[in-house]
Design a protein around this motif. Structure first.
Motif, short mmCIF file in Angstrom:
data_model
loop_
_atom_site.label_atom_id
_atom_site.label_comp_id
_atom_site.label_asym_id
_atom_site.label_seq_id
_atom_site.Cartn_x
_atom_site.Cartn_y
_atom_site.Cartn_z
N VAL A 16 0.81 -1.22 -0.03
CA VAL A 16 0.00 -0.04 0.01
C VAL A 16 0.73 1.13 0.05
N ALA A 17 1.87 1.43 0.89
CA ALA A 17 2.65 2.38 1.02
C ALA A 17 3.40 2.72 -0.25
N ASP A 18 3.82 1.81 -1.11
CA ASP A 18 4.72 2.12 -2.28
C ASP A 18 3.71 2.53 -3.42
N ASN A 19 2.45 2.02 -3.36
CA ASN A 19 1.60 2.46 -4.54
C ASN A 19 0.95 3.94 -4.35
N LEU A 20 1.02 4.58 -3.19
CA LEU A 20 0.62 5.88 -2.80
C LEU A 20 1.51 6.77 -3.13
N ARG A 21 0.98 7.80 -4.17
CA ARG A 21 1.65 9.14 -4.48
C ARG A 21 0.98 10.22 -3.81
N ASN A 22 -0.28 10.25 -3.35
CA ASN A 22 -1.01 11.33 -2.55
C ASN A 22 -0.39 11.34 -1.20
N ALA B 74 -3.30 10.84 1.46
CA ALA B 74 -3.77 9.41 1.60
C ALA B 74 -2.92 8.57 2.43
N LYS B 75 -1.49 8.89 2.34
CA LYS B 75 -0.60 7.86 2.84
C LYS B 75 -0.34 8.29 4.33
N SER B 76 -0.57 9.59 4.71
CA SER B 76 -0.61 10.09 6.02
C SER B 76 -1.59 9.58 6.87
N MET B 77 -2.76 9.46 6.28
CA MET B 77 -4.10 8.98 6.86
C MET B 77 -3.99 7.37 7.07
N GLY C 69 -11.97 2.01 22.89
CA GLY C 69 -12.97 2.13 22.08
C GLY C 69 -13.00 3.23 21.19
N ILE C 70 -12.61 4.47 21.73
CA ILE C 70 -12.48 5.75 21.21
C ILE C 70 -11.49 5.55 19.85
N PHE C 71 -10.48 5.00 20.17
CA PHE C 71 -9.08 4.95 19.32
C PHE C 71 -9.80 4.07 17.85
N ILE C 72 -10.74 3.00 18.26
CA ILE C 72 -11.08 1.84 17.28
C ILE C 72 -12.12 2.65 16.43
N LEU C 73 -13.07 3.47 17.18
CA LEU C 73 -14.06 4.03 16.59
C LEU C 73 -13.45 5.14 15.52
N ILE C 74 -12.47 5.85 16.04
CA ILE C 74 -11.74 6.83 15.04
C ILE C 74 -11.33 6.15 13.68
N ALA C 75 -10.44 4.94 14.04
CA ALA C 75 -10.08 4.19 12.94
C ALA C 75 -11.11 3.76 11.82
N MET C 76 -12.41 3.72 12.53
CA MET C 76 -13.35 3.24 11.56
C MET C 76 -13.97 4.20 10.71
N ILE C 77 -13.80 5.30 11.22
CA ILE C 77 -14.21 6.41 10.41
C ILE C 77 -13.28 6.94 9.24
N LEU C 78 -12.29 6.81 9.79
CA LEU C 78 -11.19 7.52 8.94
C LEU C 78 -10.90 6.68 7.77
N PHE C 79 -10.99 5.47 7.84
CA PHE C 79 -10.62 4.42 6.46
C PHE C 79 -11.44 4.71 5.50
N PRO C 80 -13.04 4.75 5.76
CA PRO C 80 -13.73 4.96 4.62
C PRO C 80 -13.61 6.54 4.25
N VAL C 81 -13.34 7.37 4.93
CA VAL C 81 -12.97 8.89 4.52
C VAL C 81 -11.71 8.87 3.52
N ALA D 191 -12.98 6.76 0.42
CA ALA D 191 -13.88 7.35 -0.63
C ALA D 191 -13.29 9.01 -1.06
N GLY D 192 -12.99 9.64 0.26
CA GLY D 192 -12.75 11.11 -0.18
C GLY D 192 -11.30 11.15 -0.77
N ASN D 193 -10.19 10.26 -0.48
CA ASN D 193 -9.08 10.62 -1.04
C ASN D 193 -8.82 9.77 -2.20
N GLY D 194 -9.88 8.92 -2.67
CA GLY D 194 -9.76 8.01 -3.87
C GLY D 194 -8.47 6.99 -3.74
#
Length: 227
Positions: free
Chosen positions: A77-83, A86-89, A137-149, A152-155
């Protein structure tokens, strides 16, 4: 030594914490977070790329209408990301999950300690269990939100597809289906909530018992007073 009730309650909470820890390990270790179908418009045909990936690696294969298939490839994944965004997220999600793993480990340690002994420090008791389970629980919830963002958001899938097959240019459509590596985080949150509820019931019952024992002497029955 702790009472049998305390041992049973904290042992039950310990099991939920250990289960949470094991599930987070599965989340980090498996690469079935999302499966994507990404379409690109070619000169004379439509190119479709099928990807399945997680936080670290994945697989991709290309289909060119009307039916030509390119062999499956494995990618990092890290090698294929140029943005950079997206890589930071992706990096942030990994860090957050590692923090949730540490929180779950600390919560397991606290519940185990209370199941076999009576620690004197307040934070080593129910307060510590509440804190570490809540953070997990809070950390996991944040991860669940960030991944779809990020997906979809960063392509994210589009970038990974273009990293697999560099000649792809004009993106036309994407479809995403989240896999078990992603959805397993939901029961992990529920396990942390269950652990908090178990300790809350014990703590509330213990508090009520202490208050009952501290009733003023004038509330005692008259025939019990011998002086």
């Amino acid at each position: 030594m702790p009472s049998r009730k305390k041992t049973a309650m904290f042992a039950s909470s310990f099991l939920t914490c250990v289960s949470s820890f094991a599930m987070i390990c599965v989340v980090l270790a498996t690469q079935h977070w999302v499966s994507s179908e990404v379409k690109f418009a070619g000169t004379n045909s439509t190119v479709r790329v099928s990807l399945t990936y997680g936080l670290f690696s994945g697989t991709c294969e290309q289909f060119v209408d009307p039916g030509l298939q390119v062999s499956e490839r494995t990618f990092q994944v890290a090698d294929n990301l140029r943005n950079t965004k997206a890589k930071s997220m992706i990096t942030a999600i990994i860090v957050i999950l590692v923090l949730s793993l540490l929180s779950s480990l600390l919560s397991s340690g606290f519940t185990c300690t209370n199941a076999v002994s009576n620690p004197y420090q307040t934070f080593l008791g129910p307060t510590g269990v509440y804190t570490w389970n809540s953070l997990c629980g809070i950390f996991i919830l944040i991860a669940m939100i960030l991944f779809p963002v990020n997906t979809a958001g960063n392509g994210l899938s589009v970038q990974l597809a273009q990293g697999c097959f560099s000649f792809l240019q004009r993106h036309t459509d994407s479809k995403h289906t989240y896999g078990y590596s992603y959805w397993i985080m939901l029961p992990t949150i529920l396990l942390n909530v269950a652990s908090i509820i178990i300790i809350y019931f014990y703590d509330h019952a213990s508090y009520s018992k202490r208050k009952e024992q501290e009733r003023p002497i004038e509330n005692a029955p008259k025939d019990v007073i011998l002086f």
